[in-house]
Design a protein around this motif. Sequence first.
Motif, PDB file in Angstrom:
ATOM      1  N   MET A   1      75.326  65.811  87.039  1.00  0.00           N
ATOM      2  CA  MET A   1      76.040  65.679  85.773  1.00  0.00           C
ATOM      3  C   MET A   1      75.607  66.767  84.809  1.00  0.00           C
ATOM      4  O   MET A   1      74.469  67.220  84.846  1.00  0.00           O
ATOM      5  CB  MET A   1      75.753  64.303  85.137  1.00  0.00           C
ATOM      6  CG  MET A   1      76.316  63.125  85.899  1.00  0.00           C
ATOM      7  SD  MET A   1      76.151  61.585  84.937  1.00  0.00           S
ATOM      8  CE  MET A   1      74.375  61.422  84.887  1.00  0.00           C
ATOM      9  N   THR A   2      76.527  67.169  83.951  1.00  0.00           N
ATOM     10  CA  THR A   2      76.160  68.077  82.880  1.00  0.00           C
ATOM     11  C   THR A   2      75.395  67.300  81.805  1.00  0.00           C
ATOM     12  O   THR A   2      75.398  66.060  81.784  1.00  0.00           O
ATOM     13  CB  THR A   2      77.406  68.705  82.240  1.00  0.00           C
ATOM     14  OG1 THR A   2      78.168  67.669  81.594  1.00  0.00           O
ATOM     15  CG2 THR A   2      78.268  69.399  83.282  1.00  0.00           C
ATOM     16  N   TYR A   3      74.756  68.031  80.904  1.00  0.00           N
ATOM     17  CA  TYR A   3      74.005  67.383  79.832  1.00  0.00           C
ATOM     18  C   TYR A   3      74.914  66.476  79.017  1.00  0.00           C
ATOM     19  O   TYR A   3      74.545  65.345  78.667  1.00  0.00           O
ATOM     20  CB  TYR A   3      73.359  68.452  78.945  1.00  0.00           C
ATOM     21  CG  TYR A   3      72.580  67.877  77.776  1.00  0.00           C
ATOM     22  CD1 TYR A   3      71.328  67.299  77.969  1.00  0.00           C
ATOM     23  CD2 TYR A   3      73.100  67.901  76.487  1.00  0.00           C
ATOM     24  CE1 TYR A   3      70.609  66.767  76.916  1.00  0.00           C
ATOM     25  CE2 TYR A   3      72.384  67.375  75.418  1.00  0.00           C
ATOM     26  CZ  TYR A   3      71.146  66.811  75.641  1.00  0.00           C
ATOM     27  OH  TYR A   3      70.441  66.280  74.592  1.00  0.00           O
ATOM     28  N   GLU A   4      76.122  66.956  78.726  1.00  0.00           N
ATOM     29  CA  GLU A   4      77.070  66.160  77.937  1.00  0.00           C
ATOM     30  C   GLU A   4      77.461  64.887  78.673  1.00  0.00           C
ATOM     31  O   GLU A   4      77.588  63.806  78.065  1.00  0.00           O
ATOM     32  CB  GLU A   4      78.313  66.996  77.607  1.00  0.00           C
ATOM     33  CG  GLU A   4      78.086  68.116  76.604  1.00  0.00           C
ATOM     34  CD  GLU A   4      77.277  69.280  77.191  1.00  0.00           C
ATOM     35  OE1 GLU A   4      77.227  69.410  78.439  1.00  0.00           O
ATOM     36  OE2 GLU A   4      76.692  70.033  76.399  1.00  0.00           O
ATOM     37  N   GLU A   5      77.643  64.979  79.984  1.00  0.00           N
ATOM     38  CA  GLU A   5      78.009  63.796  80.772  1.00  0.00           C
ATOM     39  C   GLU A   5      76.856  62.791  80.819  1.00  0.00           C
ATOM     40  O   GLU A   5      77.083  61.574  80.778  1.00  0.00           O
ATOM     41  CB  GLU A   5      78.394  64.226  82.196  1.00  0.00           C
ATOM     42  CG  GLU A   5      79.719  64.983  82.262  1.00  0.00           C
ATOM     43  CD  GLU A   5      79.967  65.600  83.631  1.00  0.00           C
ATOM     44  OE1 GLU A   5      81.132  65.874  83.939  1.00  0.00           O
ATOM     45  OE2 GLU A   5      78.984  65.793  84.383  1.00  0.00           O
ATOM     46  N   THR A   8      76.823  60.546  77.850  1.00  0.00           N
ATOM     47  CA  THR A   8      77.858  59.517  77.788  1.00  0.00           C
ATOM     48  C   THR A   8      77.445  58.274  78.571  1.00  0.00           C
ATOM     49  O   THR A   8      78.014  57.202  78.397  1.00  0.00           O
ATOM     50  CB  THR A   8      79.193  60.043  78.355  1.00  0.00           C
ATOM     51  OG1 THR A   8      79.023  60.367  79.744  1.00  0.00           O
ATOM     52  CG2 THR A   8      79.667  61.275  77.592  1.00  0.00           C
ATOM     53  N   LYS A   9      76.415  58.416  79.410  1.00  0.00           N
ATOM     54  CA  LYS A   9      75.979  57.299  80.255  1.00  0.00           C
ATOM     55  C   LYS A   9      74.644  56.720  79.790  1.00  0.00           C
ATOM     56  O   LYS A   9      74.456  55.506  79.799  1.00  0.00           O
ATOM     57  CB  LYS A   9      75.868  57.771  81.701  1.00  0.00           C
ATOM     58  CG  LYS A   9      75.463  56.661  82.679  1.00  0.00           C
ATOM     59  CD  LYS A   9      75.505  57.166  84.111  1.00  0.00           C
ATOM     60  CE  LYS A   9      75.129  56.044  85.095  1.00  0.00           C
ATOM     61  NZ  LYS A   9      75.183  56.504  86.506  1.00  0.00           N
ATOM     62  N   ASP A 255      70.043  58.242  88.406  1.00  0.00           N
ATOM     63  CA  ASP A 255      71.350  58.238  89.059  1.00  0.00           C
ATOM     64  C   ASP A 255      71.241  58.071  90.571  1.00  0.00           C
ATOM     65  O   ASP A 255      72.168  57.587  91.215  1.00  0.00           O
ATOM     66  CB  ASP A 255      72.107  59.532  88.734  1.00  0.00           C
ATOM     67  CG  ASP A 255      73.222  59.291  87.734  1.00  0.00           C
ATOM     68  OD1 ASP A 255      73.104  58.337  86.938  1.00  0.00           O
ATOM     69  OD2 ASP A 255      74.224  60.029  87.760  1.00  0.00           O
TER      70      ASP A 255
END
Length: 493
Positions: A1-5, A8-9, A255
């Motif tokens: 995942m990107t940092y932004e993704e 979101t989690k 994850d």
Amino acid sequence: MTYEEILTKYEPVVGLETHVELGTKTKMFCGCKTDFGAEPNTQTCPVCLALPGALPVMNRAAIAATIQIGLALNCDIAEWCRMARKNYFYPDMPKNFQTSQYDEPLCVDGYVDVTVDGKEYRIGIERVHIEEDTGKTLHVGGATGRIHGATESLVDYNRAGIPLVEIVTKPVPGLGALAPEIAKAYVAELRDIVRSLGVSDVRMEQGSMRCDVNTSLNLPGDEWGTRTETKNVNSLRSVERAVRSEIIRQAGILDEGGKIFQETRHFQETTGDTRSGRSKETATDYRYFPEPDLVPIAPAPEWVSELKAALPEKPSIKRARLRDQWGISEVDMQSVANAGAVELIEETIAAGSSAAGARKWWMGELARRANELDVDLAAVGATPAQVAALQKLVDAGKLNDKLARQVLEGVVAGEGDPAEVMASRGLEVVNDTGALTKAVDEAIAANPEIAAKIRDGKVAAAGALVGAVMKTTRGQADAKAVRDLLLERLGVS
């Protein structure tokens, strides 16, 4: 995942433990000097070496400085507290315990406000307490400076016993994707506050201010996750990078169904990630107990009031005042603060530069170089006095901006002060009227069509001839002077 993704989690929780070496003349419990850079093991005595029978005596100036820090951080000051022994073994700690504070700190329950992206965040302060620093171990013979791969280790006890203030924040949730930037802004604000008190030089590159960065992740609505502690982060930029790196690392483990272990980690300046150090001890592991050789600390209310009345202007108030003096917007001032440039610009102005000139160099060319070198702005290689001298050369017409950038390059490279670099590199603006006239006439003769357009009133075409003259003079002519002389030679008013 990107940092932004990831954000979101998961929700990050950050906490910071910052150690500040006080600038007292003597150590915390003895009369040894505290000069930085002295020959190894020349500033020691039976007390700081923990020789049998040596007894400590409290440093009143260190207690006063700790109270000042606590007051500046909006803390309550204890009416009564005491020192404790924190027991653990390090080769560079001669006592095999650290004289610190445990359940009865000197200052508690404060806060610091920081602004990031136009929004204010309040960082709660759990405690501010006084303790002593350890010595310094140097691992030699390896490639990394760490013990792994080293052939021998050397211990310098000069730093052992220097007064050390630890400032511990409360856990800070709810920061989201801005957690790294807010952590950096907090440390920058804390550094400014301590520096304004005059109790420490807070030079992170020399270790007089160091941060331990605690980071954890949890799913929204869940309990906070297991934290890791990244030790001894020594620059503002590295604080931001350490938080971001741990968020990314922990998210990858979670994850994949893995588990985060409570441990200390080390930040790698070269790679920007963290490496495992050791499992994190708990308070029980340290076997704290009251220090039997020191009396309790009971600061008189009158003394605390005197210290509070003598506190200097708060950095946030000072920034507002300087913002008005410099004639810049609140957004611009926040950028200056976030870059760690407030004092640098202020000192540059005090050395004789205009506010606009000082800000231009620190927030432009020098900030760019600091980013390239991955260092804090203060460590980029130029001093406020040198920047002021550079701007004076520009104001005097001896340098234009292009030449000034080349001179600054030499200053940063250690070639000397601006005047010395200008002379050694032959970069002074060409002001010889005869030489300029010759160069202008040659440009006119070589470009008759453009010269004719200018004579016919198309003055905008002069830019091409000005460029030709600047090329001939290797950029060392003053562009405005060239243009004026060019129009004069062509008979255009």
